[in-house]
Design a protein around this motif. Structure first.
Motif, mmCIF file in Angstrom:
data_model
loop_
_atom_site.group_PDB
_atom_site.id
_atom_site.type_symbol
_atom_site.label_atom_id
_atom_site.label_comp_id
_atom_site.label_asym_id
_atom_site.label_seq_id
_atom_site.Cartn_x
_atom_site.Cartn_y
_atom_site.Cartn_z
ATOM 1 N N CYS A 27 0.811 -1.215 0.000
ATOM 2 C CA CYS A 27 0.000 0.000 0.000
ATOM 3 C C CYS A 27 0.845 1.266 0.000
ATOM 4 N N ALA A 28 0.532 2.193 -0.910
ATOM 5 C CA ALA A 28 1.095 3.537 -0.906
ATOM 6 C C ALA A 28 0.076 4.472 -0.275
ATOM 7 N N VAL A 29 0.536 5.443 0.488
ATOM 8 C CA VAL A 29 -0.387 6.372 1.141
ATOM 9 C C VAL A 29 -0.152 7.791 0.644
ATOM 10 N N VAL A 30 -1.232 8.565 0.635
ATOM 11 C CA VAL A 30 -1.194 9.977 0.238
ATOM 12 C C VAL A 30 -1.871 10.772 1.344
ATOM 13 N N ASN A 59 -4.672 23.906 -7.237
ATOM 14 C CA ASN A 59 -5.857 23.704 -8.053
ATOM 15 C C ASN A 59 -6.372 22.291 -7.819
ATOM 16 N N TRP A 60 -7.636 22.163 -7.445
ATOM 17 C CA TRP A 60 -8.154 20.847 -7.070
ATOM 18 C C TRP A 60 -8.070 19.847 -8.220
ATOM 19 N N ALA A 61 -8.312 20.308 -9.455
ATOM 20 C CA ALA A 61 -8.298 19.387 -10.601
ATOM 21 C C ALA A 61 -6.905 18.814 -10.815
ATOM 22 N N GLU A 62 -5.883 19.639 -10.631
ATOM 23 C CA GLU A 62 -4.510 19.146 -10.752
ATOM 24 C C GLU A 62 -4.194 18.153 -9.646
ATOM 25 N N ALA A 63 -4.665 18.430 -8.445
ATOM 26 C CA ALA A 63 -4.448 17.504 -7.330
ATOM 27 C C ALA A 63 -5.097 16.157 -7.608
ATOM 28 N N VAL A 64 -6.299 16.172 -8.149
ATOM 29 C CA VAL A 64 -7.001 14.930 -8.472
ATOM 30 C C VAL A 64 -6.283 14.182 -9.594
ATOM 31 N N ASP A 65 -5.784 14.911 -10.590
ATOM 32 C CA ASP A 65 -5.039 14.261 -11.669
ATOM 33 C C ASP A 65 -3.811 13.534 -11.134
ATOM 34 N N ARG A 66 -3.146 14.121 -10.156
ATOM 35 C CA ARG A 66 -1.976 13.468 -9.558
ATOM 36 C C ARG A 66 -2.352 12.151 -8.897
ATOM 37 N N ARG A 76 -3.683 1.941 -3.051
ATOM 38 C CA ARG A 76 -3.344 3.306 -2.639
ATOM 39 C C ARG A 76 -4.381 3.771 -1.629
ATOM 40 N N TYR A 77 -3.889 4.317 -0.530
ATOM 41 C CA TYR A 77 -4.744 4.849 0.529
ATOM 42 C C TYR A 77 -4.617 6.365 0.538
ATOM 43 N N GLU A 78 -5.734 7.052 0.286
ATOM 44 C CA GLU A 78 -5.756 8.502 0.284
ATOM 45 C C GLU A 78 -6.448 8.983 1.559
ATOM 46 N N LYS A 79 -5.697 9.655 2.407
ATOM 47 C CA LYS A 79 -6.281 10.243 3.616
ATOM 48 C C LYS A 79 -6.840 11.618 3.255
ATOM 49 N N HIS A 80 -8.158 11.738 3.299
ATOM 50 C CA HIS A 80 -8.823 12.995 2.955
ATOM 51 C C HIS A 80 -9.533 13.576 4.167
ATOM 52 N N MET A 81 -9.451 14.875 4.330
ATOM 53 C CA MET A 81 -10.299 15.587 5.285
ATOM 54 C C MET A 81 -11.569 16.010 4.548
ATOM 55 N N ALA A 82 -12.710 15.611 5.073
ATOM 56 C CA ALA A 82 -13.965 15.854 4.367
ATOM 57 C C ALA A 82 -14.223 17.343 4.140
ATOM 58 N N HIS A 83 -13.790 18.194 5.063
ATOM 59 C CA HIS A 83 -14.039 19.624 4.881
ATOM 60 C C HIS A 83 -13.194 20.233 3.766
#
Length: 231
Positions: A27-30, A59-66, A76-83
Motif C-alpha cells: 500500500c502507498a499512502v497519500v 488547483n483541485w483538478a490538478e491535485a485529483v489528476d496526480r 493506494r490509501y488517500e487520507k482525505h479531510m472531508a471539509h
C-alpha cells in the motif's frame, strides 16, 4: 490499483489510520492531497500555510489528476479531510475511487476542536460532506471509538469491505515521521510520531463549551445517518 479514499473529519484518528495502511507492504499512502487547494480557496491562515501551498497543487483538478498516477503498488490509501471537499471541487472523480468514512461522535469532535482551533462551523467538521459522498457512492463506515476498542476486528471488517486482505502489519508501526507525511506534520503529528499502534480507548465524557453546543446538535443527524452503517 485499488484506490481507497478515506474521508474523515478533524480531531479523529485519521493519521493513525494512515499509519496503519502505510504499514502494509502493498500500500502507498497519500496525505491530505486537497489541503493546499483548500487553503488557496479559503485563504485560511493555518500553521505552515506557505509550506503547504508550496508542497501541493493549489488547483483541485490538478491535485485529483496526480492521484490518478500509478504508485507502483496495488493499493493506494488517500487520507482525505472531508471539509477539504469545498463546493468548488468537482465531484465526478469520486466515482473512480472506493470511498470509505471515518466518523467520531460530534460531541467529542467539537470538544477537542475547541481546544485547538476555537469555534468551528458545521462545514469545518466535515459531517455534511461525508453524508453527501456516502449518499452518492456508499462505502464502509468506520467509527473511531469502535476502532480503538477492537483494532484487529474493525480492520478485518474494513479490509473485507474494501476488497483487500487484512494484514497483521496494520496493527503496529515504528515511531517517527514518514516521507509521505504532509509538510504540516511538525505542527500536528507529534502524538502519532510517538505512537507504535492505536491508542487504547478511553471512554471519557466530552466537555463541550456552551457556546458550541448548537454545533453538536446540528452535526448529530449527519453522524447518526453514517453511524447506522458503521462496521
Amino acid at each position: 490499483m485499488i484506490r481507497i479514499a478515506m474521508w474523515s473529519g478533524p480531531r479523529n484518528v485519521s493519521t493513525a489510520l494512515m499509519r496503519s495502511f502505510g504499514a502494509r507492504a502493498d500500500c502507498a499512502v497519500v496525505d491530505e492531497p486537497l489541503y493546499a487547494a483548500y487553503l488557496a480557496v479559503t485563504g485560511l491562515d493555518h500553521p505552515g500555510r506557505a509550506d503547504v501551498l508550496a508542497s501541493q497543487p493549489t488547483n483541485w483538478a490538478e491535485a485529483v489528476d496526480r492521484l490518478r498516477q500509478p504508485s507502483g503498488k496495488p493499493v493506494r490509501y488517500e487520507k482525505h479531510m472531508a471539509h477539504h471537499l469545498l463546493p468548488e471541487v468537482g465531484r465526478s472523480w469520486l466515482a473512480e475511487v472506493t470511498n470509505a468514512f471515518l466518523i467520531r461522535d460530534p460531541a467529542h469532535v467539537v470538544a477537542s476542536y475547541a481546544k485547538v482551533r476555537g469555534a468551528p462551523t458545521l462545514a469545518d467538521l466535515g459531517y455534511p460532506q461525508q453524508v453527501e459522498i456516502f449518499r452518492a457512492h456508499g462505502g464502509p463506515v468506520l467509527d473511531s471509538a469502535r476502532l480503538l476498542q477492537d483494532p484487529a476486528g474493525q480492520l478485518r471488517k474494513l479490509c473485507a469491505e474494501l476488497g483487500i486482505g487484512f494484514d497483521e502489519a496494520m496493527l503496529s508501526w515504528p515511531p517517527g515521521r514518514r516521507d509521505t507525511d504532509g509538510v504540516w506534520a511538525p505542527h500536528w503529528y507529534a502524538a502519532v510520531e510517538r505512537s507504535t499502534g492505536f491508542a487504547p480507548y478511553r471512554p471519557e465524557p466530552a466537555s463541550v463549551p456552551d457556546e458550541l453546543a448548537h454545533l453538536v446538535v446540528a452535526a448529530r443527524p449527519h453522524y447518526e445517518e453514517l453511524a447506522a452503517h458503521a462496521l
